[in-house]
Design a protein around this motif. Structure first.
Motif, PDB file in Angstrom:
ATOM      1  N   MET A   7       3.583 -93.489  41.285  1.00 34.07           N
ATOM      2  CA  MET A   7       4.102 -93.424  42.735  1.00 34.07           C
ATOM      3  C   MET A   7       3.562 -92.084  43.304  1.00 34.07           C
ATOM      4  SD  MET A   7       7.918 -94.728  42.761  1.00 34.07           S
ATOM      5  CE  MET A   7       8.061 -94.611  44.499  1.00 34.07           C
ATOM      6  N   PRO A   8       3.073 -91.901  44.502  1.00 31.51           N
ATOM      7  CA  PRO A   8       2.892 -90.435  45.002  1.00 31.51           C
ATOM      8  C   PRO A   8       4.139 -89.766  44.919  1.00 31.51           C
ATOM      9  CG  PRO A   8       3.143 -92.315  46.619  1.00 31.51           C
ATOM     10  CD  PRO A   8       3.248 -93.048  45.428  1.00 31.51           C
ATOM     11  N   LYS A   9       3.688 -88.317  44.968  1.00 32.76           N
ATOM     12  CA  LYS A   9       4.789 -87.501  45.032  1.00 32.76           C
ATOM     13  C   LYS A   9       4.990 -86.441  46.436  1.00 32.76           C
ATOM     14  CE  LYS A   9       5.187 -86.785  39.992  1.00 32.76           C
ATOM     15  NZ  LYS A   9       6.707 -86.908  40.208  1.00 32.76           N
ATOM     16  N   ALA A  10       6.078 -85.924  46.652  1.00 29.37           N
ATOM     17  CA  ALA A  10       6.117 -85.009  47.770  1.00 29.37           C
ATOM     18  C   ALA A  10       7.386 -83.968  47.230  1.00 29.37           C
ATOM     19  CB  ALA A  10       6.466 -85.715  49.241  1.00 29.37           C
ATOM     20  N   VAL A  11       7.351 -83.017  48.245  1.00 29.35           N
ATOM     21  CA  VAL A  11       8.506 -81.951  48.438  1.00 29.35           C
ATOM     22  C   VAL A  11       9.656 -82.379  49.096  1.00 29.35           C
ATOM     23  CG1 VAL A  11       9.167 -79.624  48.558  1.00 29.35           C
ATOM     24  CG2 VAL A  11       6.935 -80.214  47.557  1.00 29.35           C
ATOM     25  N   ILE A  12      10.858 -82.936  48.637  1.00 32.23           N
ATOM     26  CA  ILE A  12      11.699 -83.500  49.169  1.00 32.23           C
ATOM     27  C   ILE A  12      12.992 -82.447  49.588  1.00 32.23           C
ATOM     28  CG2 ILE A  12      13.514 -85.073  49.214  1.00 32.23           C
ATOM     29  CD1 ILE A  12      11.144 -86.428  49.603  1.00 32.23           C
ATOM     30  N   LEU A  13      13.328 -82.351  50.861  1.00 34.05           N
ATOM     31  CA  LEU A  13      14.537 -81.582  51.334  1.00 34.05           C
ATOM     32  C   LEU A  13      15.633 -82.452  51.404  1.00 34.05           C
ATOM     33  CD1 LEU A  13      15.689 -79.083  52.571  1.00 34.05           C
ATOM     34  CD2 LEU A  13      14.905 -79.835  54.815  1.00 34.05           C
ATOM     35  N   ASP A  14      16.750 -82.241  50.426  1.00 31.75           N
ATOM     36  CA  ASP A  14      17.930 -82.860  50.551  1.00 31.75           C
ATOM     37  C   ASP A  14      19.065 -82.010  50.947  1.00 31.75           C
ATOM     38  OD1 ASP A  14      17.844 -85.631  49.602  1.00 31.75           O
ATOM     39  OD2 ASP A  14      17.363 -85.305  47.653  1.00 31.75           O
ATOM     40  N   GLY A  15      19.129 -81.783  52.213  1.00 31.61           N
ATOM     41  CA  GLY A  15      20.162 -81.042  52.661  1.00 31.61           C
ATOM     42  C   GLY A  15      19.797 -79.654  53.002  1.00 31.61           C
ATOM     43  N   TYR A  16      20.244 -78.988  53.635  1.00 32.03           N
ATOM     44  CA  TYR A  16      19.903 -77.483  53.939  1.00 32.03           C
ATOM     45  C   TYR A  16      20.629 -76.699  53.031  1.00 32.03           C
ATOM     46  CZ  TYR A  16      19.252 -79.707  58.734  1.00 32.03           C
ATOM     47  OH  TYR A  16      18.926 -80.277  59.935  1.00 32.03           O
ATOM     48  N   GLY A  17      19.828 -75.540  53.027  1.00 36.94           N
ATOM     49  CA  GLY A  17      20.208 -74.486  51.789  1.00 36.94           C
ATOM     50  C   GLY A  17      19.190 -73.585  51.382  1.00 36.94           C
ATOM     51  N   PRO A  18      19.463 -72.976  50.420  1.00 31.84           N
ATOM     52  CA  PRO A  18      18.523 -72.079  49.801  1.00 31.84           C
ATOM     53  C   PRO A  18      17.044 -72.817  49.405  1.00 31.84           C
ATOM     54  CG  PRO A  18      20.103 -72.412  48.140  1.00 31.84           C
ATOM     55  CD  PRO A  18      20.444 -73.172  49.447  1.00 31.84           C
ATOM     56  N   PRO A  19      16.065 -72.048  48.919  1.00 33.16           N
ATOM     57  CA  PRO A  19      14.830 -72.566  48.365  1.00 33.16           C
ATOM     58  C   PRO A  19      15.152 -73.972  47.538  1.00 33.16           C
ATOM     59  CG  PRO A  19      14.605 -70.643  48.712  1.00 33.16           C
ATOM     60  CD  PRO A  19      15.865 -70.512  48.828  1.00 33.16           C
ATOM     61  N   ASP A  20      15.899 -73.830  46.498  1.00 30.71           N
ATOM     62  CA  ASP A  20      16.141 -74.829  45.592  1.00 30.71           C
ATOM     63  C   ASP A  20      16.562 -76.074  46.063  1.00 30.71           C
ATOM     64  OD1 ASP A  20      15.806 -72.788  43.607  1.00 30.71           O
ATOM     65  OD2 ASP A  20      17.708 -72.548  43.297  1.00 30.71           O
ATOM     66  N   VAL A  21      16.668 -76.346  47.372  1.00 29.63           N
ATOM     67  CA  VAL A  21      16.923 -77.540  47.899  1.00 29.63           C
ATOM     68  C   VAL A  21      15.686 -78.386  48.062  1.00 29.63           C
ATOM     69  CG1 VAL A  21      19.044 -77.000  49.050  1.00 29.63           C
ATOM     70  CG2 VAL A  21      16.791 -76.917  50.132  1.00 29.63           C
ATOM     71  N   LEU A  22      14.535 -77.831  47.727  1.00 22.42           N
ATOM     72  CA  LEU A  22      13.537 -78.379  47.647  1.00 22.42           C
ATOM     73  C   LEU A  22      13.049 -78.966  46.078  1.00 22.42           C
ATOM     74  CD1 LEU A  22      11.367 -75.926  50.044  1.00 22.42           C
ATOM     75  CD2 LEU A  22      12.276 -78.003  50.857  1.00 22.42           C
ATOM     76  N   THR A  23      12.557 -80.145  46.243  1.00 24.52           N
ATOM     77  CA  THR A  23      12.269 -80.624  44.806  1.00 24.52           C
ATOM     78  C   THR A  23      11.092 -81.695  44.883  1.00 24.52           C
ATOM     79  OG1 THR A  23      13.643 -82.473  45.186  1.00 24.52           O
ATOM     80  CG2 THR A  23      14.607 -80.795  44.008  1.00 24.52           C
ATOM     81  N   TRP A  24      10.246 -81.474  43.833  1.00 21.00           N
ATOM     82  CA  TRP A  24       9.050 -82.336  43.890  1.00 21.00           C
ATOM     83  C   TRP A  24       9.256 -83.428  43.270  1.00 21.00           C
ATOM     84  CZ3 TRP A  24       4.296 -82.354  46.003  1.00 21.00           C
ATOM     85  CH2 TRP A  24       3.207 -83.029  45.160  1.00 21.00           C
TER      86      TRP A  24
END
Length: 302
Positions: free
Chosen positions: A1-18
């Motif tokens: 599957m392709p990948k993306a940087v997902i934003l699951d809710g507002y917050g610090p940079p750690d809310v961004l996940t590949w």
């Protein structure tokens, strides 16, 4: 599957996940890009932190207003482009931090323009040209530009000067002042008595806040009219009755094509850029917020 940087809710940079995501399918008028690079803008940081909720996001949103890549698929009704073409695109609905992104508009990438430069141009070019169009400062007028050393500010300065507008560029360092002067602007370093020092240069027709860092009180004081001020990303725009910049299809439709041609000809300067792997988007945001990186960051896809 392709990948993306997902934003699951507002917050610090750690809310961004590949993470894995479904392959997006282009709708009418869209193309799908196999992304090679995507720019990171200050607005991305403001959205992710929750400071700019004027941009509501769906669950598992993907940030990124700009990307460059190879056309991978065409949606219904798309003409004038073919699978395999190299393009840069402004993404008004975000989605650039991904291996694949959907674009409703695009501009060919000239062979002499790198993927990194092509990815760093779209949103800066649109914002610079779009806000200048909205402010409509006439030749001979005076524009005050906050954030003149930033990615948008550098392009806005050049476009305004080309329109015979005098630019007073408010900058934060001697290096940015030197750059502003080289681009044809009058630099003034931020600090005490800023409003008085700017007023000493003459009457101000409009203010373009490309910094988004708490300058709106000074901006309104300089013009005397909040309608003559536009900010890119200051979340307190409403408190000052100032317009918040937002891209629209008709605001500056030719901005990317115009600036891409100038870039290919060596007639457009851009802010210095550095790259990071796209899976490290959270670290890119962290470095920008800490001030550890002063260049524009471009995320490079695997």
């Amino acid at each position: 599957m392709p990948k993306a940087v997902i934003l699951d809710g507002y917050g610090p940079p750690d809310v961004l996940t590949w993470t894995d995501v479904p392959l997006p399918e282009p709708g009418p008028g869209q193309v799908r890009l196999r992304v090679r690079a995507a720019g990171v803008s200050p607005t991305d940081l403001a959205i992710r932190s929750g400071h700019l909720k004027a941009f509501p996001l769906p669950p598992r949103a993907v940030l990124g207003f700009e990307a460059a890549g190879t056309v991978d698929a065409l949606g219904p009704g798309v003409t004038g482009v073919a699978v395999g073409d190299e393009v840069a695109a402004l993404l008004p609905h975000l989605g650039g931090y991904a291996e694949y992104a959907l674009a409703p508009a695009w501009t060919p990438k000239p062979p002499g323009v790198s993927w990194v430069d092509a990815a760093a141009l779209p949103s800066s070019a649109e914002a610079a040209a779009g806000v200048l169009n909205q402010l409509d400062v006439q030749p001979g007028g005076v524009l005050v530009l906050f954030g003149g050393g930033g990615a948008v500010g550098v392009i806005a300065t050049q476009l305004a000067v080309s329109r015979a507008v005098s630019v007073v560029s408010v900058v934060r360092s001697a290096t940015d002042a030197e750059l502003a002067r080289a681009l044809g602007a009058t630099p003034i370093e931020t600090g005490a008595d800023l409003v008085a020092r700017v007023r000493a240069e003459g009457p101000v027709d409009a203010v373009f806040d490309a910094a988004g860092t708490g300058v709106l009180a000074a901006a309104v004081a300089l013009t005397g009219d909040p309608d003559r001020v536009i900010t890119l990303s200051d979340p307190h725009a409403g408190d000052f009755n100032v317009r918040l910049s937002a891209p629209t299809p008709d605001r500056a439709p030719g901005a990317l094509a115009e600036t891409m041609a100038l870039l290919a000809e060596g007639r457009l300067r851009m802010r210095t850029r550095t790259t990071m792997p796209m899976p490290l988007a959270a670290e890119a945001h962290r470095r920008l917020e800490s001030g550890a990186v002063h260049e524009r960051i471009v995320l490079v896809a695997p």
